[in-house]
Design a protein around this motif. Structure first.
Motif, PDB file in Angstrom:
ATOM      1  N   LEU A 123      24.912 -23.564   1.663  1.00 39.90           N
ATOM      2  CA  LEU A 123      23.933 -24.306   0.873  1.00 39.90           C
ATOM      3  C   LEU A 123      22.762 -24.743   1.746  1.00 39.90           C
ATOM      4  CD1 LEU A 123      26.404 -26.522  -1.199  1.00 39.90           C
ATOM      5  CD2 LEU A 123      25.507 -24.246  -1.736  1.00 39.90           C
ATOM      6  N   ALA A 124      21.584 -24.734   1.156  1.00 37.62           N
ATOM      7  CA  ALA A 124      20.377 -25.122   1.887  1.00 37.62           C
ATOM      8  C   ALA A 124      20.384 -26.619   2.167  1.00 37.62           C
ATOM      9  CB  ALA A 124      19.137 -24.752   1.070  1.00 37.62           C
ATOM     10  N   ALA A 125      19.710 -27.008   3.254  1.00 33.39           N
ATOM     11  CA  ALA A 125      19.590 -28.427   3.587  1.00 33.39           C
ATOM     12  C   ALA A 125      18.993 -29.182   2.408  1.00 33.39           C
ATOM     13  CB  ALA A 125      18.715 -28.602   4.822  1.00 33.39           C
ATOM     14  N   GLN A 126      19.592 -30.325   2.084  1.00 32.63           N
ATOM     15  CA  GLN A 126      19.097 -31.112   0.950  1.00 32.63           C
ATOM     16  C   GLN A 126      19.232 -32.598   1.262  1.00 32.63           C
ATOM     17  OE1 GLN A 126      20.309 -29.756  -2.940  1.00 32.63           O
ATOM     18  NE2 GLN A 126      20.139 -31.819  -3.796  1.00 32.63           N
ATOM     19  N   GLY A 127      18.196 -33.147   1.846  1.00 28.82           N
ATOM     20  CA  GLY A 127      18.169 -34.570   2.142  1.00 28.82           C
ATOM     21  C   GLY A 127      19.117 -34.958   3.263  1.00 28.82           C
ATOM     22  N   GLN A 128      19.392 -36.253   3.329  1.00 31.83           N
ATOM     23  CA  GLN A 128      20.263 -36.820   4.348  1.00 31.83           C
ATOM     24  C   GLN A 128      21.582 -37.260   3.711  1.00 31.83           C
ATOM     25  OE1 GLN A 128      19.486 -36.974   7.709  1.00 31.83           O
ATOM     26  NE2 GLN A 128      17.678 -35.786   7.125  1.00 31.83           N
ATOM     27  N   ALA A 129      22.626 -37.185   4.465  1.00 25.83           N
ATOM     28  CA  ALA A 129      23.913 -37.666   3.975  1.00 25.83           C
ATOM     29  C   ALA A 129      23.827 -39.160   3.708  1.00 25.83           C
ATOM     30  CB  ALA A 129      25.002 -37.378   4.997  1.00 25.83           C
ATOM     31  N   LYS A 148      24.784 -43.122   3.730  1.00 21.50           N
ATOM     32  CA  LYS A 148      25.236 -43.889   4.885  1.00 21.50           C
ATOM     33  C   LYS A 148      26.754 -44.011   4.955  1.00 21.50           C
ATOM     34  CE  LYS A 148      21.022 -46.642   5.457  1.00 21.50           C
ATOM     35  NZ  LYS A 148      20.437 -48.011   5.493  1.00 21.50           N
ATOM     36  N   ASN A 149      27.420 -43.968   3.817  1.00 20.71           N
ATOM     37  CA  ASN A 149      28.880 -44.107   3.824  1.00 20.71           C
ATOM     38  C   ASN A 149      29.591 -42.856   4.338  1.00 20.71           C
ATOM     39  OD1 ASN A 149      27.814 -43.390   0.959  1.00 20.71           O
ATOM     40  ND2 ASN A 149      29.868 -42.477   1.007  1.00 20.71           N
ATOM     41  N   LEU A 150      28.875 -41.715   4.384  1.00 18.29           N
ATOM     42  CA  LEU A 150      29.483 -40.458   4.803  1.00 18.29           C
ATOM     43  C   LEU A 150      29.072 -40.106   6.226  1.00 18.29           C
ATOM     44  CD1 LEU A 150      31.057 -37.821   4.227  1.00 18.29           C
ATOM     45  CD2 LEU A 150      28.919 -36.876   3.311  1.00 18.29           C
ATOM     46  N   HIS A 151      30.043 -40.004   7.105  1.00 20.35           N
ATOM     47  CA  HIS A 151      29.791 -39.598   8.488  1.00 20.35           C
ATOM     48  C   HIS A 151      29.835 -38.067   8.540  1.00 20.35           C
ATOM     49  CE1 HIS A 151      30.239 -43.700  10.269  1.00 20.35           C
ATOM     50  NE2 HIS A 151      30.849 -43.880   9.101  1.00 20.35           N
ATOM     51  N   TYR A 152      28.701 -37.477   8.194  1.00 22.27           N
ATOM     52  CA  TYR A 152      28.661 -36.028   7.971  1.00 22.27           C
ATOM     53  C   TYR A 152      28.988 -35.241   9.236  1.00 22.27           C
ATOM     54  CZ  TYR A 152      27.006 -31.435   6.514  1.00 22.27           C
ATOM     55  OH  TYR A 152      26.928 -30.096   6.236  1.00 22.27           O
ATOM     56  N   ASP A 153      28.528 -35.707  10.378  1.00 23.31           N
ATOM     57  CA  ASP A 153      28.810 -34.978  11.613  1.00 23.31           C
ATOM     58  C   ASP A 153      30.307 -34.943  11.897  1.00 23.31           C
ATOM     59  OD1 ASP A 153      27.481 -33.699  14.069  1.00 23.31           O
ATOM     60  OD2 ASP A 153      28.863 -35.123  14.980  1.00 23.31           O
ATOM     61  N   LEU A 154      31.007 -36.014  11.546  1.00 17.87           N
ATOM     62  CA  LEU A 154      32.459 -36.036  11.716  1.00 17.87           C
ATOM     63  C   LEU A 154      33.142 -35.148  10.682  1.00 17.87           C
ATOM     64  CD1 LEU A 154      33.117 -39.822  12.473  1.00 17.87           C
ATOM     65  CD2 LEU A 154      33.055 -37.913  14.098  1.00 17.87           C
ATOM     66  N   TRP A 155      32.544 -35.034   9.494  1.00 18.90           N
ATOM     67  CA  TRP A 155      33.088 -34.106   8.491  1.00 18.90           C
ATOM     68  C   TRP A 155      32.981 -32.670   9.003  1.00 18.90           C
ATOM     69  CZ3 TRP A 155      31.249 -29.970   5.573  1.00 18.90           C
ATOM     70  CH2 TRP A 155      32.069 -29.541   4.535  1.00 18.90           C
ATOM     71  N   HIS A 161      26.272 -27.010   9.855  1.00 20.58           N
ATOM     72  CA  HIS A 161      25.466 -26.583   8.715  1.00 20.58           C
ATOM     73  C   HIS A 161      24.847 -27.837   8.110  1.00 20.58           C
ATOM     74  CE1 HIS A 161      27.045 -22.468   8.794  1.00 20.58           C
ATOM     75  NE2 HIS A 161      28.202 -23.029   9.091  1.00 20.58           N
ATOM     76  N   PRO A 162      23.577 -27.787   7.738  1.00 23.17           N
ATOM     77  CA  PRO A 162      22.903 -28.980   7.223  1.00 23.17           C
ATOM     78  C   PRO A 162      23.595 -29.560   5.997  1.00 23.17           C
ATOM     79  CG  PRO A 162      21.327 -27.220   7.650  1.00 23.17           C
ATOM     80  CD  PRO A 162      22.687 -26.614   7.770  1.00 23.17           C
ATOM     81  N   TYR A 163      23.408 -30.849   5.806  1.00 21.90           N
ATOM     82  CA  TYR A 163      24.011 -31.556   4.684  1.00 21.90           C
ATOM     83  C   TYR A 163      23.469 -31.047   3.362  1.00 21.90           C
ATOM     84  CZ  TYR A 163      24.903 -35.189   1.241  1.00 21.90           C
ATOM     85  OH  TYR A 163      25.271 -35.862   0.103  1.00 21.90           O
ATOM     86  N   ASN A 164      24.371 -30.887   2.403  1.00 21.32           N
ATOM     87  CA  ASN A 164      24.017 -30.618   1.016  1.00 21.32           C
ATOM     88  C   ASN A 164      25.107 -31.270   0.162  1.00 21.32           C
ATOM     89  OD1 ASN A 164      24.075 -29.176  -1.656  1.00 21.32           O
ATOM     90  ND2 ASN A 164      22.343 -28.077  -0.742  1.00 21.32           N
ATOM     91  N   PRO A 165      24.741 -32.069  -0.826  1.00 21.75           N
ATOM     92  CA  PRO A 165      25.765 -32.768  -1.622  1.00 21.75           C
ATOM     93  C   PRO A 165      26.678 -31.821  -2.375  1.00 21.75           C
ATOM     94  CG  PRO A 165      23.583 -32.986  -2.631  1.00 21.75           C
ATOM     95  CD  PRO A 165      23.378 -32.411  -1.267  1.00 21.75           C
ATOM     96  N   GLY A 166      26.245 -30.564  -2.544  1.00 22.15           N
ATOM     97  CA  GLY A 166      27.070 -29.596  -3.251  1.00 22.15           C
ATOM     98  C   GLY A 166      28.399 -29.317  -2.589  1.00 22.15           C
ATOM     99  N   TYR A 167      28.498 -29.558  -1.289  1.00 21.42           N
ATOM    100  CA  TYR A 167      29.779 -29.365  -0.608  1.00 21.42           C
ATOM    101  C   TYR A 167      30.826 -30.384  -1.047  1.00 21.42           C
ATOM    102  CZ  TYR A 167      27.447 -26.279   2.803  1.00 21.42           C
ATOM    103  OH  TYR A 167      26.758 -25.258   3.409  1.00 21.42           O
ATOM    104  N   PHE A 168      30.384 -31.485  -1.664  1.00 14.63           N
ATOM    105  CA  PHE A 168      31.275 -32.617  -1.916  1.00 14.63           C
ATOM    106  C   PHE A 168      31.504 -32.889  -3.397  1.00 14.63           C
ATOM    107  CE2 PHE A 168      29.113 -33.108   2.107  1.00 14.63           C
ATOM    108  CZ  PHE A 168      30.172 -33.308   2.972  1.00 14.63           C
ATOM    109  N   ASP A 169      31.109 -31.974  -4.266  1.00  8.86           N
ATOM    110  CA  ASP A 169      31.333 -32.158  -5.698  1.00  8.86           C
ATOM    111  C   ASP A 169      32.821 -31.994  -6.023  1.00  8.86           C
ATOM    112  OD1 ASP A 169      28.681 -32.585  -6.199  1.00  8.86           O
ATOM    113  OD2 ASP A 169      28.249 -30.505  -6.760  1.00  8.86           O
TER     114      ASP A 169
END
Length: 442
Positions: free
Chosen positions: A198-204, A206-213, A220-228
């Motif tokens: 998924l393409a980069a879409q904004g910033q994760a 604050k409650n989500l530590h994306y780098d730790l995920w 791969h850049p953050y995209n909320p679609g990974y977390f639906d």
């Protein structure tokens, strides 16, 4: 095995004079660090989605640590497990000194890391499936378990294994209900197509530590679609089809369905593998895939071909309609007929069956407590049925199917050393590199 039988096998030999609640068990397993009433001190690593299925069991023990990369999930779980320490980084969680074991319900690309790190620290491990995303991960996790066999209890979360139908199918195959076993095929029809990362879409948030995920995976850049989450709001599999995050259906429903076959055939890793499917995509695993594994003979059956079909690919039917309506199932072929099974039912079709004959599957109800079996083993009971020896060999085999698919060639495999003997390209695909700070064994 029934949990009550496991419980009856517990023999507590002595309690420490220091009064710290430590119990020494006959298997050499030490449980209950600073814990009264022989309760385990557990860490829940991953606290949302599938993790909720473990809350009931965990509440009967002492949950002393909660870990999740999403602080909202942590806060929600904290409402049920007051007093537990909180972590967003599982590496730090595993350093907590009073742990006996962990329940891992994270995304697939961290399973082998968390399980292996935990075992190296002497912790019992219950891990959601799959155990690994690469052959090397499967072998390293299995090796870490075997190094402490008899001291640690491990279990993969293939809870369907606990159903009585699994037991009955195994007994029928071993008893020769369809004659000498010749071939086995398992399949799953789940489809989660993806075109690429998924393409980069904004910033994760604050409650989500994306780098730790991301953890050990390539970034791969953050995209909320990974977390639906799914429609029921209980599971998120949108990351599963990407090579860096999952292994597609091989690791997902494949872990459940192949388990039904693996449990019955008493298999070692294959000697050769050939596979084909959708056109290769460097970013996403295939939807449609067929893999064939040559499984060595053992003391009760000959060498057999074991096959996996997914995403619409299916084995040939014994008679027309025999597999109709079975989204996830196994077909056992023998000299005297066939046995067709899904998770909760099965039917035997004789060799002289013909088109137009009708055979109804027999539903088998009941089973045992899969999580409870692990808890009992942690306290000195019998070895869990889906321990990392059993499950490690199974997922190693399945992942070799993906390796053969990626090479486009038949590969020859030596399971004693974990090497492909006829393809250096295939050997390069048995493992992967990880980000700095996230070694597989740490």
């Amino acid at each position: 095995m029934n949990p009550s039988r496991l419980t009856s096998r517990r023999r507590f030999l002595k309690q420490s004079a220091a009064g710290v609640g430590m119990l020494i068990l006959p298997s050499g397993i030490v449980s209950g660090k600073n814990s009264p009433n022989n309760k385990l001190n557990l860490a829940l690593i991953g606290t949302a989605g599938r993790a909720a299925a473990h809350f009931k069991t965990a509440k009967n023990e002492n949950v002393v640590a909660l870990c999740d990369v999403d602080e909202k999930h942590l806060a929600s779980a904290a409402g049920q497990f007051a007093g537990a320490k909180h972590y967003v980084d599982w590496r730090k969680c595993l350093e907590q000194k009073n742990l006996d074991g962990i329940i891992c319900s994270t995304t697939d690309h961290t399973h082998a890391h968390i399980a292996t790190w935990a075992m190296k620290r002497g912790l019992h491990v219950y891990c959601e499936k799959p155990l690994a995303n690469t052959v090397e991960e499967a072998r390293m996790a299995r090796e870490a378990y075997l190094e402490q066999k008899g001291k640690l209890a491990t279990q993969i979360g293939t809870q369907l294994h606990a159903g009585n139908n699994f037991k009955m199918v195994k007994e029928l195959i071993r008893a020769g209900a369809i004659g000498e076993l010749k071939e086995v095929a398992a399949w799953g029809n789940r489809k989660i197509p993806r075109s690429g990362y998924l393409a980069a879409q904004g910033q994760a948030p604050k409650n989500l530590h994306y780098d730790l995920w991301i953890g050990p995976s390539a970034f791969h850049p953050y995209n909320p679609g990974y977390f639906d989450y799914d429609a029921a709001g209980s599971n998120c599999l949108n990351w599963n089809m990407f090579w860096d995050f999952g292994s597609g259906q091989i690791g997902d429903m494949g872990s459940h369905t192949m388990d039904l076959a693996w449990n019955a055939i008493d298999a070692e890793t294959p000697t050769s593998i050939v596979a084909d499917g959708d056109a290769y995509n460097a970013e996403v695993t295939p939807v449609r895939l067929t893999a064939h594994f040559q499984i060595p003979a053992n003391d009760w059956r000959p060498e057999i071909k074991l096959s996996w079909f997914q995403g619409g690919a299916m084995p040939a039917e014994p008679i027309p309609g025999a597999l109709r309506g079975i989204g996830h199932g196994v077909l056992f072929a023998g000299t005297e007929g066939w046995l067709v099974s899904d998770f909760g039912s099965h039917v035997i079709i004789p060799k002289d069956a013909k088109e137009g004959d009708r055979y109804s599957r027999t539903g088998i109800k009941g089973g045992y407590d899969h999580q409870g079996e692990w808890i009992a083993a942690c306290k000195g009971g019998a070895k869990p049925s889906c321990n990392f020896d059993y499950s490690g060999r199974m997922i190693e085999t399945m992942l070799l199917g993906l390796v053969a698919y990626r090479t486009g060639e038949k590969i020859e495999y030596d399971g004693t050393i974990g090497r492909v003997t006829n393809s250096e390209m295939a050997n390069s695909l048995l493992s992967k590199s990880y980000r700095e700070g996230w070694p597989l064994v740490g």
